[in-house]
Design an enzyme around this catalytic site. Structure first.
Site, short mmCIF file in Angstrom:
data_model
loop_
_atom_site.label_atom_id
_atom_site.label_comp_id
_atom_site.label_asym_id
_atom_site.label_seq_id
_atom_site.Cartn_x
_atom_site.Cartn_y
_atom_site.Cartn_z
N HIS A 1 23.27 -2.49 -21.73
CA HIS A 1 23.71 -1.24 -21.75
C HIS A 1 23.07 -0.33 -20.58
O HIS A 1 22.08 -0.47 -20.31
CB HIS A 1 23.61 -0.53 -23.19
N THR B 1 12.99 -13.32 -20.32
CA THR B 1 13.47 -12.10 -19.40
C THR B 1 13.81 -12.26 -18.05
O THR B 1 14.18 -11.56 -17.34
CB THR B 1 12.54 -11.10 -19.72
N LYS B 2 13.15 -13.71 -17.56
CA LYS B 2 13.31 -14.02 -16.18
C LYS B 2 13.53 -15.26 -16.03
O LYS B 2 13.42 -16.07 -17.03
CB LYS B 2 11.73 -13.62 -15.29
N ARG C 1 6.97 -17.38 -20.21
CA ARG C 1 6.07 -17.65 -18.87
C ARG C 1 5.97 -19.17 -18.85
O ARG C 1 6.02 -19.87 -19.87
CB ARG C 1 4.94 -16.81 -18.54
#
Length: 185
Positions: free
Chosen positions: A114, A164-165, A179
């Site tokens: 969003h 997130t990555k 990680r």
């Protein structure tokens, strides 16, 4: 001019309440209701529902109900993929999953996002970023995979991780945020 569906699949801002998209989500919800209410001794029924729900799936998709998704048609799934109980795939845009990938229970895969600006967000538009999960990946229970992430082949995502990555191939990764912990080769 692009349709709202074309904008959605291209990762642009789109109106989720568009009639075509609403109709497609309703169709998906009805198929999910059938799937999630099917019995363990009805494997043929489940296979037929899955062919309609996730038409871009390779052979031997094994999905343990309950399962939830937005469209199903935006999932591109390899062969012999397994989803354990209670997984959610918000496939607002493409979710690509390689062959022989395993998902523990309660895994959440979110392409939907969003706007950060509150005025734009309040207008009712949203967008999405595709997710790619390689072959022979194992995603532990209750992991969350966020929009735009790629997970490389043969990697393992620890239970409860928030990805997130991007995660490279051949690693064990875990945590919040997720990680790389160590190499697997």
């Amino acid at each position: 001019m692009k349709t709202e569906k074309e904008k959605m699949l291209d990762g642009e801002l789109y109106v989720a309440l568009d009639p075509q998209l609403t109709e497609e989500r309703t169709r998906t919800r009805l198929l999910l209701l059938e799937l999630n209410n099917s019995r363990e001794d009805e494997p043929e029924k489940r296979i037929e529902i899955l062919k309609q729900l996730i038409p871009n799936a390779g052979a031997d998709l094994w999905l343990q109900p309950p399962f939830y998704c937005d469209y199903g048609s935006n999932m591109i799934v390899g062969e012999k993929v397994f989803f354990n109980f209670n997984c959610v795939v918000l496939d607002v845009t493409y979710v690509r999953i390689g062959s022989r990938t395993l998902f523990g229970p309660n895994v959440q895969i979110y392409t939907a996002t969003h706007p950060i600006d509150p005025v734009t967000r309040a207008s009712g538009v949203e967008s999405a970023k595709p997710i790619t999960i390689g072959e022979d990946v194992w995603v532990g229970g209750s992991a969350v995979i966020n929009p735009g992430v790629t997970i490389g082949d043969r990697s393992i995502i620890g239970a409860g991780s928030v990805v997130t990555k991007d995660i490279p191939a051949d690693v064990f990764a875990a945590g919040n945020p997720c990680r790389v912990i160590r190499s697997l080769v």
